[in-house]
Scaffold this motif. Structure first.
Motif, mmCIF file in Angstrom:
data_model
loop_
_atom_site.group_PDB
_atom_site.id
_atom_site.type_symbol
_atom_site.label_atom_id
_atom_site.label_comp_id
_atom_site.label_asym_id
_atom_site.label_seq_id
_atom_site.Cartn_x
_atom_site.Cartn_y
_atom_site.Cartn_z
ATOM 1 N N MET A 1 1.093 -1.226 0.000
ATOM 2 C CA MET A 1 -0.017 0.103 0.191
ATOM 3 C C MET A 1 0.664 1.318 -0.086
ATOM 4 S SD MET A 1 -2.704 1.273 3.016
ATOM 5 C CE MET A 1 -4.206 1.097 2.137
ATOM 6 N N GLU A 2 0.475 2.147 -0.701
ATOM 7 C CA GLU A 2 1.385 3.506 -0.969
ATOM 8 C C GLU A 2 1.121 4.287 0.251
ATOM 9 O OE1 GLU A 2 3.109 4.429 -3.164
ATOM 10 O OE2 GLU A 2 2.839 3.523 -5.051
ATOM 11 N N PRO A 3 2.040 4.999 0.786
ATOM 12 C CA PRO A 3 1.831 6.025 1.993
ATOM 13 C C PRO A 3 0.852 7.073 1.303
ATOM 14 C CG PRO A 3 3.976 6.126 0.934
ATOM 15 C CD PRO A 3 3.426 4.706 0.304
ATOM 16 N N ASN A 4 0.325 7.750 2.370
ATOM 17 C CA ASN A 4 -0.529 8.869 2.115
ATOM 18 C C ASN A 4 0.273 10.066 1.269
ATOM 19 O OD1 ASN A 4 -2.160 11.611 2.205
ATOM 20 N ND2 ASN A 4 -3.741 9.771 2.676
ATOM 21 N N LEU A 5 0.108 10.269 0.034
ATOM 22 C CA LEU A 5 0.814 11.395 -0.462
ATOM 23 C C LEU A 5 0.616 12.669 -0.041
ATOM 24 C CD1 LEU A 5 2.748 12.134 -2.904
ATOM 25 C CD2 LEU A 5 0.614 12.409 -4.505
ATOM 26 N N VAL A 6 -0.548 12.997 0.392
ATOM 27 C CA VAL A 6 -0.879 14.418 1.007
ATOM 28 C C VAL A 6 -0.099 14.710 2.362
ATOM 29 C CG1 VAL A 6 -2.465 15.923 1.979
ATOM 30 C CG2 VAL A 6 -3.121 14.354 -0.140
ATOM 31 N N GLN A 7 -0.119 13.525 3.145
ATOM 32 C CA GLN A 7 0.581 13.575 4.473
ATOM 33 C C GLN A 7 2.187 13.789 4.235
ATOM 34 O OE1 GLN A 7 -0.530 13.601 7.960
ATOM 35 N NE2 GLN A 7 1.291 14.548 7.837
ATOM 36 N N GLN A 8 2.554 13.064 3.276
ATOM 37 C CA GLN A 8 4.029 13.092 2.809
ATOM 38 C C GLN A 8 4.497 14.216 2.301
ATOM 39 O OE1 GLN A 8 6.038 10.694 4.098
ATOM 40 N NE2 GLN A 8 4.220 9.683 4.724
ATOM 41 N N LEU A 9 3.496 15.022 1.585
ATOM 42 C CA LEU A 9 4.158 16.237 1.124
ATOM 43 C C LEU A 9 4.018 17.191 2.151
ATOM 44 C CD1 LEU A 9 1.989 16.298 -2.368
ATOM 45 C CD2 LEU A 9 4.308 15.928 -2.179
ATOM 46 N N ILE A 10 3.071 17.116 3.303
ATOM 47 C CA ILE A 10 3.039 18.268 4.204
ATOM 48 C C ILE A 10 4.342 17.954 4.831
ATOM 49 C CG2 ILE A 10 1.591 18.414 6.513
ATOM 50 C CD1 ILE A 10 -0.860 17.780 4.961
ATOM 51 N N ASN A 11 4.752 16.678 5.197
ATOM 52 C CA ASN A 11 5.888 16.477 6.123
ATOM 53 C C ASN A 11 7.190 16.859 5.590
ATOM 54 O OD1 ASN A 11 4.494 14.811 7.736
ATOM 55 N ND2 ASN A 11 4.841 12.689 7.178
ATOM 56 N N ALA A 12 7.160 16.667 4.167
ATOM 57 C CA ALA A 12 8.174 17.392 3.319
ATOM 58 C C ALA A 12 8.272 18.956 3.401
ATOM 59 C CB ALA A 12 8.148 16.915 1.810
ATOM 60 N N SER A 13 7.148 19.471 3.302
ATOM 61 C CA SER A 13 7.199 20.882 3.673
ATOM 62 C C SER A 13 7.710 21.372 4.919
ATOM 63 C CB SER A 13 5.629 21.440 3.301
ATOM 64 O OG SER A 13 4.838 21.021 4.440
ATOM 65 N N GLU A 14 7.083 20.451 5.882
ATOM 66 C CA GLU A 14 7.738 20.784 7.094
ATOM 67 C C GLU A 14 9.340 20.790 7.353
ATOM 68 O OE1 GLU A 14 7.460 22.299 11.468
ATOM 69 O OE2 GLU A 14 6.444 22.612 9.523
ATOM 70 N N LYS A 15 9.788 19.651 6.942
ATOM 71 C CA LYS A 15 11.149 19.592 6.855
ATOM 72 C C LYS A 15 11.827 20.875 5.925
ATOM 73 C CE LYS A 15 13.251 15.623 6.428
ATOM 74 N NZ LYS A 15 13.798 14.238 6.012
ATOM 75 N N GLY A 201 -2.227 20.401 -3.365
ATOM 76 C CA GLY A 201 -1.212 21.551 -3.129
ATOM 77 C C GLY A 201 -0.768 21.421 -1.713
ATOM 78 N N VAL A 202 0.307 21.833 -1.412
ATOM 79 C CA VAL A 202 0.698 22.175 0.089
ATOM 80 C C VAL A 202 1.311 23.552 0.124
ATOM 81 C CG1 VAL A 202 1.988 21.440 1.846
ATOM 82 C CG2 VAL A 202 0.902 19.955 0.478
#
Length: 366
Positions: A1-15, A201-202
């Motif tokens: 199962m793919e990880p949730n793309l929206v959550q991962q983009l949010i995590n990436a934006s926070e990093k 979008g994030v």
């Protein structure tokens, strides 16, 4: 199962936000950030200054993290900056995120001193999971979503001049800053490579909430606009105003401003394309208009996806006037032979309420 793309983009934006904040709060990095390339402390071996490196490092970190999690998307993750630095002797250094902190630090050490390289490498490889109450409920994406048909545009630091200076100037309108750290955004937008429509979008404000002298907390906005799924965390109430409010670049054409004023608009002027589009998303303004071709796909993809999830959009300024109807910005991939294919060369109109466009287009074409 793919990880949730929206959550991962949010995590990436926070990093990305963490890296941006560290560059301003760490004394060694801050000196590098604000120095002139010709100054006594500048690294004369390289043509690019440190603020470009900060942009590149954030961009490459997002590309690395999302590419590792979603390999089908890896080749279609695009950013504003080239990762290549060339020194005066013609030697090339490519900024790349390694498999380990040590590898990344070694790469950065070709440009920075050891301390700075290690500080930044630690941030690049830090695990970041961004979970805040204001995020709302992240939706589960459709199981049949074709990740290989998705591309990404990244603007690692939108509002670089404001990021460097940090000096804030306020407008006459509550909550709207003309310049300063509040105008800085991290923009990560996902688009459908077949039809060119923005779909996720994030937008992150790394310096939204100042907790201490050099301590800030992000505010993150997201939106999803897929054929069978529209969701976001941007359910703001539309305020009642005597006049409509538009936000513009300070260099906007005076004749255009006069025409818009005749429709009952007041004006705010602010820096940062992402920041101005965000003010439309939050209902703090009704309109963001830019008649010039001075924004790029990385500036608009993320906020446009959020606006689409809210029933709004970002349209081509000249295209809409020429067609006498709203023409949305599109991200279909075109040949590099086209003159400046990454530029929104015909300007833009961003609205959350599309009904505003009828009067606006009539006035602008008169």
């Amino acid at each position: 199962m793919e990880p949730n793309l929206v959550q991962q983009l949010i995590n990436a934006s926070e990093k990305a936000a963490n890296i941006a904040r560290v560059c301003r709060s760490n004394e060694t990095l801050l000196k590098l950030l604000v120095q002139e390339k010709t100054g006594p402390e500048a690294n004369a071996r390289f043509e690019h200054d440190f603020k470009t490196l900060a942009d590149v490092l954030i961009q490459e970190t997002i590309k690395h993290d999302i590419g590792e999690l979603f390999p089908a998307m890896r080749e279609a993750i695009n950013g504003e900056e080239s990762p290549n630095f060339t020194n005066a002797d013609g030697e090339s250094v490519t900024i790349a995120v390694g498999a380990t902190t040590e590898e990344t630090a070694q790469c950065l050490g070709a440009i920075l001193n050891v301390e700075a390289a290690e500080v930044l490498a630690n941030e690049v490889h830090r695990e970041v999971i961004y979970e805040e109450a204001l995020l709302g409920e992240i939706p589960t994406l459709p199981e049949d979503l074709d990740y290989g048909n998705l591309g990404i545009w990244i603007d690692p630091i939108d509002g670089t001049a404001e990021y460097i200076s940090g000096d804030s100037i306020f407008t006459d309108f509550p909550g709207i800053t003309s310049t300063g750290l509040d105008c800085v955004t991290v923009l990560v937008g996902v688009y459908d490579r077949t039809n060119g429509r923005p779909v996720i979008g994030v937008v992150s404000q790394p310096f939204h909430n100042k907790l201490d002298e050099n301590l800030y907390r992000s505010l993150v906005f997201w939106g999803v606009c897929l054929p069978d799924l529209q969701a976001n965390n941007c359910q703001f109430e539309r305020p009642s105003r005597d006049n409509r409010l538009g936000i513009f670049s300070s260099s906007e054409n005076g004749d255009i401003l006069q025409r818009i004023m005749e429709l009952g608009y007041e004006f705010a002027f602010a820096a940062g394309a992402g920041h101005k589009a965000l003010k439309v998303i939050t209902w703090e303004v009704d309109l963001y208009l830019l008649s010039k071709g001075s924004t790029f796909k990385w500036d608009t993809c993320a906020p446009q996806a959020i606006l689409r999830s809210l029933g709004g959009d970002i349209y081509s300024y000249r295209g809409s006037i020429s067609e006498c109807k709203p023409v949305p910005l599109c991200y279909q991939e075109v040949s590099e032979e086209v003159d400046n294919p990454k530029c929104n060369k015909d300007g833009l109109i961003a609205v959350r309420d599309v009904e505003l466009l009828e009067d606006l287009l009539q006035k602008l074409t008169a």
